[in-house]
Design an enzyme around this catalytic site. Structure first.
Site, mmCIF file in Angstrom:
data_model
loop_
_atom_site.group_PDB
_atom_site.id
_atom_site.type_symbol
_atom_site.label_atom_id
_atom_site.label_comp_id
_atom_site.label_asym_id
_atom_site.label_seq_id
_atom_site.Cartn_x
_atom_site.Cartn_y
_atom_site.Cartn_z
ATOM 1 N N VAL A 15 -94.876 -18.604 -4.069
ATOM 2 C CA VAL A 15 -93.936 -19.307 -4.953
ATOM 3 C C VAL A 15 -93.318 -20.522 -4.248
ATOM 4 O O VAL A 15 -93.211 -21.612 -4.829
ATOM 5 C CB VAL A 15 -92.824 -18.351 -5.454
ATOM 6 C CG1 VAL A 15 -91.939 -19.058 -6.470
ATOM 7 C CG2 VAL A 15 -93.433 -17.095 -6.083
ATOM 8 N N LYS A 105 -86.033 -10.334 -7.780
ATOM 9 C CA LYS A 105 -85.463 -9.391 -8.761
ATOM 10 C C LYS A 105 -84.811 -8.187 -8.107
ATOM 11 O O LYS A 105 -83.811 -7.673 -8.603
ATOM 12 C CB LYS A 105 -86.502 -8.905 -9.772
ATOM 13 C CG LYS A 105 -87.803 -8.465 -9.178
ATOM 14 C CD LYS A 105 -88.785 -9.552 -9.332
ATOM 15 C CE LYS A 105 -89.966 -9.417 -8.423
ATOM 16 N NZ LYS A 105 -91.096 -10.178 -8.886
ATOM 17 N N VAL A 132 -87.509 -12.761 -13.581
ATOM 18 C CA VAL A 132 -88.021 -11.950 -14.697
ATOM 19 C C VAL A 132 -89.067 -12.743 -15.476
ATOM 20 O O VAL A 132 -88.797 -13.859 -15.930
ATOM 21 C CB VAL A 132 -86.892 -11.542 -15.671
ATOM 22 C CG1 VAL A 132 -87.440 -10.678 -16.803
ATOM 23 C CG2 VAL A 132 -85.781 -10.811 -14.940
ATOM 24 N N GLY A 134 -91.818 -14.371 -14.753
ATOM 25 C CA GLY A 134 -92.413 -15.590 -14.206
ATOM 26 C C GLY A 134 -91.947 -16.852 -14.900
ATOM 27 O O GLY A 134 -90.765 -17.205 -14.862
ATOM 28 N N ASP A 201 -90.811 -2.671 -10.065
ATOM 29 C CA ASP A 201 -90.620 -4.111 -10.265
ATOM 30 C C ASP A 201 -90.185 -4.378 -11.723
ATOM 31 O O ASP A 201 -89.233 -5.121 -11.970
ATOM 32 C CB ASP A 201 -91.928 -4.847 -9.943
ATOM 33 C CG ASP A 201 -91.872 -6.330 -10.246
ATOM 34 O OD1 ASP A 201 -91.370 -7.089 -9.403
ATOM 35 O OD2 ASP A 201 -92.328 -6.727 -11.335
ATOM 36 N N LYS A 205 -86.565 -5.737 -13.283
ATOM 37 C CA LYS A 205 -86.477 -6.854 -14.235
ATOM 38 C C LYS A 205 -85.748 -6.422 -15.506
ATOM 39 O O LYS A 205 -84.947 -7.164 -16.069
ATOM 40 C CB LYS A 205 -87.887 -7.349 -14.570
ATOM 41 C CG LYS A 205 -88.566 -8.049 -13.394
ATOM 42 C CD LYS A 205 -90.052 -8.227 -13.663
ATOM 43 C CE LYS A 205 -90.733 -9.009 -12.566
ATOM 44 N NZ LYS A 205 -92.192 -8.986 -12.653
HETATM 45 P P1 NAP Z 1 -95.156 -14.393 -0.305
HETATM 46 O O1 NAP Z 1 -96.322 -15.176 -0.785
HETATM 47 O O2 NAP Z 1 -95.373 -13.165 0.481
HETATM 48 O O3 NAP Z 1 -94.232 -15.400 0.524
HETATM 49 C C1 NAP Z 1 -93.097 -14.971 1.211
HETATM 50 C C2 NAP Z 1 -92.619 -16.106 2.113
HETATM 51 O O4 NAP Z 1 -91.422 -15.696 2.741
HETATM 52 C C3 NAP Z 1 -93.610 -16.466 3.228
HETATM 53 O O5 NAP Z 1 -93.646 -17.861 3.393
HETATM 54 C C4 NAP Z 1 -92.998 -15.795 4.464
HETATM 55 O O6 NAP Z 1 -93.291 -16.487 5.674
HETATM 56 C C5 NAP Z 1 -91.529 -15.924 4.149
HETATM 57 N N1 NAP Z 1 -90.722 -14.904 4.811
HETATM 58 C C6 NAP Z 1 -90.836 -13.549 4.724
HETATM 59 N N2 NAP Z 1 -89.918 -12.949 5.503
HETATM 60 C C7 NAP Z 1 -89.228 -13.945 6.103
HETATM 61 C C8 NAP Z 1 -88.164 -13.967 7.044
HETATM 62 N N3 NAP Z 1 -87.621 -12.843 7.532
HETATM 63 N N4 NAP Z 1 -87.694 -15.170 7.451
HETATM 64 C C9 NAP Z 1 -88.223 -16.322 6.967
HETATM 65 N N5 NAP Z 1 -89.235 -16.371 6.092
HETATM 66 C C10 NAP Z 1 -89.725 -15.183 5.667
HETATM 67 O O7 NAP Z 1 -94.224 -13.980 -1.538
HETATM 68 P P2 NAP Z 1 -94.134 -14.662 -2.983
HETATM 69 O O8 NAP Z 1 -95.184 -14.070 -3.850
HETATM 70 O O9 NAP Z 1 -94.028 -16.132 -2.849
HETATM 71 O O10 NAP Z 1 -92.756 -14.037 -3.511
HETATM 72 C C11 NAP Z 1 -91.519 -14.575 -3.080
HETATM 73 C C12 NAP Z 1 -90.415 -14.025 -3.995
HETATM 74 O O11 NAP Z 1 -90.677 -14.423 -5.333
HETATM 75 C C13 NAP Z 1 -90.291 -12.503 -4.015
HETATM 76 O O12 NAP Z 1 -88.933 -12.163 -4.165
HETATM 77 C C14 NAP Z 1 -91.064 -12.120 -5.271
HETATM 78 O O13 NAP Z 1 -90.618 -10.915 -5.835
HETATM 79 C C15 NAP Z 1 -90.713 -13.265 -6.176
HETATM 80 N N6 NAP Z 1 -91.656 -13.524 -7.254
HETATM 81 C C16 NAP Z 1 -92.971 -13.678 -6.995
HETATM 82 C C17 NAP Z 1 -93.848 -13.960 -8.030
HETATM 83 C C18 NAP Z 1 -95.318 -14.126 -7.820
HETATM 84 O O14 NAP Z 1 -96.050 -14.236 -8.809
HETATM 85 N N7 NAP Z 1 -95.786 -14.177 -6.582
HETATM 86 C C19 NAP Z 1 -93.343 -14.096 -9.342
HETATM 87 C C20 NAP Z 1 -91.969 -13.930 -9.566
HETATM 88 C C21 NAP Z 1 -91.140 -13.650 -8.514
HETATM 89 P P3 NAP Z 1 -94.817 -16.605 6.211
HETATM 90 O O15 NAP Z 1 -95.513 -17.501 5.217
HETATM 91 O O16 NAP Z 1 -94.692 -17.224 7.543
HETATM 92 O O17 NAP Z 1 -95.350 -15.214 6.213
HETATM 93 N N1 HSE Z 2 -95.319 -8.884 -8.775
HETATM 94 C C1 HSE Z 2 -94.726 -9.440 -9.939
HETATM 95 C C2 HSE Z 2 -95.620 -9.164 -11.139
HETATM 96 C C3 HSE Z 2 -94.543 -10.916 -9.771
HETATM 97 O O1 HSE Z 2 -96.784 -8.799 -10.946
HETATM 98 O O2 HSE Z 2 -95.148 -9.301 -12.260
HETATM 99 C C4 HSE Z 2 -93.750 -11.540 -10.881
HETATM 100 O O3 HSE Z 2 -92.429 -11.107 -10.859
#
Ligand code: NAP
Ligand code: HSE
Length: 432
Positions: A15, A105, A132, A134, A201, A205
Site C-alpha cells: 500500500v 483496521k 475497510v 479497500g 480481518d 472491519k
Molecule cells: P506490506 O506489503 O507487508 O508492507 C508493510 C510495510 O511496513 C513494509 O514496507 C515494511 O518494511 C514496513 N514495516 C513493517 N514493520 C515495520 C517497522 N517495525 N518499522 C518500519 N517499517 C515497518 O503490507 P501492506 O499490504 O502494504 O499493508 C499495510 C497496511 O495496510 C496493513 O495495516 C494492512 O492491514 C493494510 N491494508 C492492506 C491492504 C492490501 O490490500 N494490502 C488493503 C487494506 C489495508 P519492509 O518493506 O522493509 O519489510
Molecule cells: N487482507 C485484506 C483483504 C486487505 O484481503 O481484504 C484489505 O483490507
C-alpha cells in the site's frame, strides 16, 4: 499554491508504494485542488536495503518509525505497516498535533476509542477510509452521504483474500492452500494471512463500520466470527446443487438498544447481488431509513485501490485544515447514544449441516430426533450413495429457521454420536 504539506510515511510495502506512486503522479483531479500539494519528507521501512517498487530518495529512508513522527518537517503521518508498534507511532503523532492517515483496521477496531479521544484532545485528525473495503468509500458514505439515515442493516463481503479464495475454489481453479499463496503474491492477504482466513480481518472491519453506522462501542473481538478454513470443495458443490454460493459474509443489524454483528461463511442464493461479487472485490449492501437499499462495490484489497482511499483521506485532512472545518474525527466520537454489540445466541436463520455418518440403520432418525428436541425443523435431506470403502455415507440436512443457541446445543449432541465420528459441519444460510 501554498507550501507543500510534509508527509511522513511509515511502511513502503504494497500500500505504501501505491501511495508514493499516486503522490508522484497526482491525477489532475488532485492537482486542481489548490491547497493540495504533498512533499514526502521521511519514510520508515524495516529493511532499508530492500529494493523498492517505487523510486524514493534513499536519504529519506529510516528503520526508525519514531524518527518519522518526530521529524519537524513532517506535518502529516501516514501509517501503512500493520505492525504491532503502530499504536505507539500513531498516538505519538496525534499527541504532537499531527494528522494521521492509516489503513490499519486492527488498530482502529481494537484501540479506536483511545485514538479518537487523543486526536480530539490535541486538535489532530485521524482518518482510515482504507481500513475497510479497500478502495470503496464506505466510511465516507456512512459518516457523510448517509448522515440523514438511521442505518438499519448492513451485509458485506469485507475481505478480498477470502472472496478470492472462495471464488477460485468455486471455479475449480486449485485448492485452498495454492489459492491462498496466489492471494499473498497479489498483495491482498495480511502479513499474517490467518487474520484473513479466520474471519478476524472482516470482523475488525465490521466493528469499524458498526461504530460509524450504528454508534456501537464494540471491538473486533466482540463480533461473532468464524472463518473459511473448514470450507471444502464438496461444500461448494452441495451449495451449487441447492442453488447457493458460499461467501464470507459480514452482517450487522440494528436491534433494540444494541447491534447484531457477525462474520461467517454463508450460503447466499446464486442470483443475489452478493453471490455475484467475485475475486478480491468487496461489496456492502446498506439499508438506510430514508434512502432505502444502497450497494457499494469495488476492489477491496490490492495496492492501488487501497492507496486511492489513503490519498483521499490525506486530501480531505488538508482541505479541512485550510478551511477551518474541524476534524473528521469529531464525527466518530460516540456520545450517550453509544450501543453495544450483542451476542448472537438469539439470531435465527437456516442452516446447512453436513456429516459423514456410519451407514447403519437408525442414524438419520437419531440425528432428526436431536434436532426435533431443539425445535429445529428439517427442510430437506440429501443422502448420497454408500461409500463402500469407508462404510460411511455423506449426509446433508438443510433446516428451516432456528435459533443459533438451539443449533449449537444440537450440534454438540450430534457430535457426541458414535455414528458421526468426524462431527458435523455447519454453514449458515442467508436469504438476503
Ligand atoms: P506490506 O506489503 O507487508 O508492507 C508493510 C510495510 O511496513 C513494509 O514496507 C515494511 O518494511 C514496513 N514495516 C513493517 N514493520 C515495520 C517497522 N517495525 N518499522 C518500519 N517499517 C515497518 O503490507 P501492506 O499490504 O502494504 O499493508 C499495510 C497496511 O495496510 C496493513 O495495516 C494492512 O492491514 C493494510 N491494508 C492492506 C491492504 C492490501 O490490500 N494490502 C488493503 C487494506 C489495508 P519492509 O518493506 O522493509 O519489510
Ligand atoms: N487482507 C485484506 C483483504 C486487505 O484481503 O481484504 C484489505 O483490507
Amino acid at each position: 499554491m501554498s507550501n507543500p504539506i510534509g508527509v511522513g510515511l511509515i511502511g513502503l510495502g504494497t500500500v505504501g508504494s501505491g501511495v508514493v506512486e499516486l503522490l508522484q503522479d497526482a491525477p489532475s483531479s488532485m492537482r486542481r485542488r489548490k491547497h493540495v500539494d504533498f512533499a514526502l519528507k521521511r519514510v520508515a521501512v524495516r529493511d532499508r536495503a530492500r529494493p523498492r517498487a517505487v523510486a524514493v530518495d534513499k536519504a529519506l529512508l529510516t528503520a526508525e518509525a519514531a524518527e518519522v513522527v518526530a521529524d519537524p518537517a513532517v506535518q502529516l503521518v501516514v501509517e501503512l505497516t500493520g505492525a504491532a508498534p503502530a499504536y505507539e507511532w500513531v498516538s505519538a503523532a496525534l499527541r504532537q498535533g499531527k494528522d494521521v492517515g492509516t489503513a490499519n483496521k486492527a488498530l482502529l477496531a481494537e484501540r479506536g476509542e483511545e485514538l479518537f479521544e487523543l486526536a480530539l484532545k490535541n486538535g489532530a485528525d485521524l482518518m482510515f477510509e482504507a481500513s475497510v473495503a479497500g478502495g470503496i468509500p464506505i466510511i465516507r458514505s456512512l459518516r457523510s452521504g448517509l448522515v440523514a439515515n438511521r442505518v438499519e442493516s448492513l451485509y458485506g463481503i469485507l475481505n478480498g483474500t477470502t472472496n478470492y479464495i472462495l471464488t477460485r475454489m468455486s471455479r475449480g481453479e486449485g485448492d485452498y492452500a495454492d489459492i491462498l499463496k496466489d492471494a499473498q503474491d497479489e498483495g491482498y492477504a495480511e502479513p499474517d494471512p490467518t487474520m484473513d482466513v479466520s474471519g478476524m480481518d472482516a470482523a475488525q472491519k465490521l466493528a469499524i463500520l458498526c461504530r460509524i453506522g450504528f454508534h456501537s462501542t464494540g471491538t473486533g473481538s466482540d463480533v461473532f466470527c468464524e472463518g473459511i478454513e473448514h470450507i471444502e470443495q464438496s461444500d461448494i458443490e452441495y451449495a451449487r446443487e441447492l442453488g447457493f454460493v458460499i461467501k464470507l459474509l459480514a452482517i450487522a443489524k440494528q436491534q433494540n438498544g444494541s447491534v447484531e454483528a457477525r462474520v461467517h461463511p454463508a450460503m447466499v442464493p446464486t442470483d443475489s447481488l452478493l453471490a455475484n461479487i467475485h475475486d478480491e472485490f468487496n461489496a456492502i449492501q446498506v439499508q438506510g431509513s430514508a434512502v432505502g437499499p444502497q450497494v457499494f462495490s469495488g476492489r477491496g484489497a490490492g495496492q492501488m485501490p487501497t492507496a486511492s482511499a489513503v490519498v483521499a483521506d490525506m486530501v480531505e485532512m488538508v482541505e479541512r485544515k485550510v478551511a477551518g472545518a474541524g476534524t473528521a474525527i469529531g464525527d466518530m466520537i460516540l456520545g450517550e447514544e453509544a450501543v453495544s454489540i450483542a451476542p448472537v445466541e438469539n439470531v435465527e436463520m437456516r442452516y446447512f449441516l453436513r456429516a459423514l455418518v456410519c451407514d447403519q440403520p437408525g442414524v438419520l432418525e437419531r440425528i432428526a430426533r436431536i434436532l426435533a428436541e431443539e425445535h429445529i425443523s428439517i427442510a430437506s435431506v440429501i443422502q448420497k450413495e454408500r461409500d463402500l470403502e469407508g462404510g460411511s455415507v455423506p449426509l446433508v440436512i438443510v433446516t428451516h429457521e432456528a435459533k443459533e443457541a438451539a443449533m449449537q446445543r444440537a450440534l454438540g449432541a450430534i457430535d457426541a454420536l458414535d455414528a458421526v465420528p468426524d462431527g458435523v459441519k455447519l454453514i449458515r444460510m442467508e436469504e438476503l
